[in-house]
Design an enzyme around this catalytic site. Structure first.
Site, PDB file in Angstrom:
ATOM      1  N   GLU A   2     -21.787 -17.134  40.844  1.00  0.00           N
ATOM      2  CA  GLU A   2     -21.755 -16.210  41.983  1.00  0.00           C
ATOM      3  C   GLU A   2     -21.667 -14.760  41.520  1.00  0.00           C
ATOM      4  O   GLU A   2     -22.194 -13.855  42.181  1.00  0.00           O
ATOM      5  CB  GLU A   2     -20.601 -16.556  42.924  1.00  0.00           C
ATOM      6  CG  GLU A   2     -20.727 -17.922  43.587  1.00  0.00           C
ATOM      7  CD  GLU A   2     -22.034 -18.113  44.338  1.00  0.00           C
ATOM      8  OE1 GLU A   2     -22.600 -17.114  44.842  1.00  0.00           O
ATOM      9  OE2 GLU A   2     -22.505 -19.260  44.402  1.00  0.00           O
ATOM     10  N   HIS A   4     -25.034 -13.292  41.120  1.00  0.00           N
ATOM     11  CA  HIS A   4     -25.552 -12.721  42.374  1.00  0.00           C
ATOM     12  C   HIS A   4     -24.948 -11.335  42.610  1.00  0.00           C
ATOM     13  O   HIS A   4     -25.638 -10.399  43.044  1.00  0.00           O
ATOM     14  CB  HIS A   4     -25.189 -13.625  43.544  1.00  0.00           C
ATOM     15  CG  HIS A   4     -25.972 -14.891  43.642  1.00  0.00           C
ATOM     16  ND1 HIS A   4     -27.342 -14.933  43.638  1.00  0.00           N
ATOM     17  CD2 HIS A   4     -25.563 -16.192  43.776  1.00  0.00           C
ATOM     18  CE1 HIS A   4     -27.755 -16.189  43.769  1.00  0.00           C
ATOM     19  NE2 HIS A   4     -26.686 -16.968  43.841  1.00  0.00           N
TER      20      HIS A   4
END
Length: 676
Positions: free
Chosen positions: A466, A469
């Site tokens: 994550e 991202h």
């Protein structure tokens, strides 16, 4: 005429906080409805002003004006949908039900506006720079994909379909969240948790206490089928109950059953594709992606499936041998962990004390980003998120200049949906003078006060993933907000996040963060060697589980409008068998009853394949880093400048080609997953 509001609503003006962080402490649920109302009206006024401009259409008075429009609406919805996913009260859920169809209709009002399309079509881009020319091209493409070519009757039908899809997707997501909460397994005795690490037992006791069952133990669920506790629980009956609680979510004919919603959405998507001139919804979505066409996606998945199942069968044989009895699905994770311990001498539960959350963040994730990109992280205790668990860091460039804010929200709670994700509160844009404010959400069980948060390998991987991202958003350097950060095709968006996973076991990163939380002892090198040696163990299961979900997704989205099945579970079984991915011991990573990615508006409908499509690029990029000296500032800077910073301001595959020097090949992925 626009309504007039008292300026007590913080969302009605740009936030005075650093980088435009929303002032969550002063925002109440009623403010969202008010701000969205004002934002919708203001945006339509701005669009009408573009259409009514008496000057001939130009890049500045049409495309740039379009990019500047809708800022109030964007500010309101970015904050609102952050809460929908991460901290949804009853009032927020009710408002989501009301607003989602209205927002869908608003998009239709814009991209089915013939006068607006005509102005874009009239723009002369001859003297535009490449990013500006691409902006016009991308808008024209979206108009066409949205149905601008349809006659009035067709457009009205499409609007009705879009509104109903929005309503159904919202209801699906809300039911799935409630189903995951209600399916949590409540146990009476600690003896039933034998094998589970002590901190997990403590977390289960705390979860039960919070839920009003003091003295009992609550095993909460995560979004995918496979539940982490099944790898450790020695009680086979408890494993069975946990597995059945997981796979029956959303399909038990109760109030939280979502199968009828899934069937309706599949039918409506098929109708939408037909209206827009596509054979099916998968063909429509392929038109929006980097994949050349739907056939290319099918070819790749078809090549991977038989090899994945062969590997899974070999793993199943090894598990049956060590178990000494016929395997059931709920046995797989338990005996797979046992194989790791006995064959590879890797005990994943024993690794957890070396993966303490704060240290992973500070000395692992942030350290890797500093080493590669020169950026630094400074926790801002003076800034608050939407929940007390949210932490805020200011991110600065190597020269000390501000880059943006990073928010981390790591613990599970009843008001948060399952899974892990990143989203933006503020997108970077040179045109608007904004820098990124991004959030990572995970669902880690919160330990009792004063106890450390110890991560599993899967949670460690999710944290690095994550943050990839987040880097894509933070390091964006584009002019137009439409192209910012992760605003790339769905089958490209997972690529930077998967690349960031490579640093988990990179020697200088691992040595920096993998230390015992109590003693400070470094993770022994022989354990690291064993982890690397065991890398391919479990890939048969992981690839089969993933491909099951990806191929189930496509099966739902190649249906014709009149051919949607009555029995969703029977359809699911037949679809997996037809795709050659039905394994008696490995259900898909997501079954229809909780396949939130494709039915709850997450944007992966007919696109769940994107994880492995992106992994082709990721595997190539790992090879590129390795061939060029690994974790160096020079390599990080090149990856930042040629890929992370570009967003969608140029063809993402062109960015990859410039980085790698050629098109991607499938072989590195096959080697990584043991599928040669």
């Amino acid at each position: 005429m626009c309504k007039v509001y008292f300026m007590t609503n913080p969302l009605l003006s740009r936030s005075p906080l650093p980088y435009g962080l929303p002032p969550f402490a002063g925002i109440h649920a009623s403010h969202y409805a008010e701000a969205v109302d004002a934002g919708l009206a203001k945006h339509l006024e701005e669009i009408q002003a573009i259409v009514d401009n008496s000057e001939p259409a130009s890049f500045t008075n049409t495309a740039v004006a379009m990019e500047r429009s809708g800022r109030l609406l964007e500010r309101a919805t970015a904050s609102f949908f952050t809460l929908v996913s991460a901290d949804a009260s009853d009032a927020i859920r009710d408002l989501e039900t009301e607003l989602s169809p209205r927002l869908s209709a608003h998009e239709d009002d814009i991209f089915l506006n013939r006068a607006l399309f005509d102005r874009f079509a009239a723009i002369d881009t001859t003297n535009c720079d490449a990013e500006s020319a691409r902006l016009v091209e991308e808008y024209l493409k979206e108009f066409r994909q949205s149905g601008i070519h349809l006659e009035v009757a067709g457009q009205e039908q499409l609007k009705a379909v879009n509104a109903e899809l929005s309503r159904l997707g919202t209801e699906f997501g809300q039911r799935v969240k409630e189903a995951m909460k209600s399916a949590a397994l409540l146990l009476d005795s600690e003896d039933e948790l034998t094998g589970l690490p002590a901190d997990d037992v403590a977390s289960a006791a705390e979860a039960a206490r919070v839920a009003g069952h003091d003295g009992k133990f609550l095993l909460t669920l995560i979004q995918p089928t496979n539940q982490p506790a099944m790898a450790a629980l020695e009680n086979r009956e408890v494993r069975r109950r946990l597995f059945e609680a997981s796979v029956s979510r959303g399909s038990d004919s109760g109030d939280l059953d979502v199968l009828a919603l899934a069937r309706s959405m599949a039918r409506l998507r098929a109708e939408k594709a037909a209206l827009l001139g596509f054979a099916n919804y998968a063909e429509l979505e392929a038109d929006r992606q980097t994949a050349p066409d739907f056939e290319a996606v099918q070819t790749m998945l078809g090549r991977l499936a038989p090899a994945a199942v062969r590997n899974a069968d070999a793993e199943a044989a090894a598990l049956a041998e060590i178990a000494g009895h016929p395997l059931e699905t709920w046995d797989w994770a338990f005996y797979s962990a046992k194989v790791r311990r006995e064959k590879y001498a890797v005990d994943e539960q024993a690794l957890r004390p070396y993966f303490e959350l704060d240290r992973v963040l500070r000395d692992g994730i942030f350290h890797a980003a500093t080493s590669l990109y020169g950026i630094t992280f400074h926790e801002r205790g003076d800034l608050a998120g939407y929940h007390p668990d949210v932490r805020v860091w200011e991110v600065r460039n190597e020269d000390g200049s501000g880059l943006g804010l990073f928010l981390g929200d790591y613990y599970t709670r009843e008001t948060k949906r399952g899974g892990a994700w990143m989203n933006c509160l503020v997108e970077q844009s040179g045109l608007l003078g904004t820098k990124a404010v991004v959030i990572n959400n995970l669902n880690i069980s919160k330990p009792p006060a004063g106890e450390p948060t110890l991560l599993t390998l899967d949670e460690l991987r999710a944290a690095f993933h994550e943050f990839g991202h987040a880097l894509h958003g933070l390091l964006s350097s584009v002019t137009y907000p439409r192209f910012s950060g992760t605003s790339v095709p769905r089958d490209f968006v997972e690529y930077p996040s998967q690349v960031n996973e490579m640093w988990i076991l990179w020697p200088e990163v691992l040595a920096n963060y993998a230390r015992h939380y109590a003693t400070g002892e470094q993770l022994p090198q022989d354990v690291v060697d064993k982890l690397n040696k065991s890398r391919l163990w479990g890939e048969g299961f992981a690839t089969t589980e993933y491909l099951g979900a990806a191929l189930l997704d496509l099966a739902w989205h190649v249906l014709e409008p009149g051919n949607v099945p009555e029995d969703a579970l029977e359809f699911e079984a037949k679809a997996l068998a037809a795709a050659g991915i039905a394994h008696p011991l490995i259900p898909p990573r997501y079954r229809t009853g909780y396949f939130q990615h494709i039915f709850a508006g997450a944007g992966y409908a007919a696109g769940y394949y994107s994880y492995i499509w992106s992994e082709v690029l990721d595997a190539e990029t790992v090879d590129w880093f390795t061939e060029n000296g690994g974790m160096t500032r020079a390599n990080g800077e090149r990856f930042r400048q040629e890929l992370l910073s570009r967003g969608n301001s140029r063809d993402p595959l062109e960015s990859f080609r410039i980085l790698r020097g050629r098109d991607a090949r499938l072989e590195p992925l096959l080697k990584r997953r043991g599928l040669e």
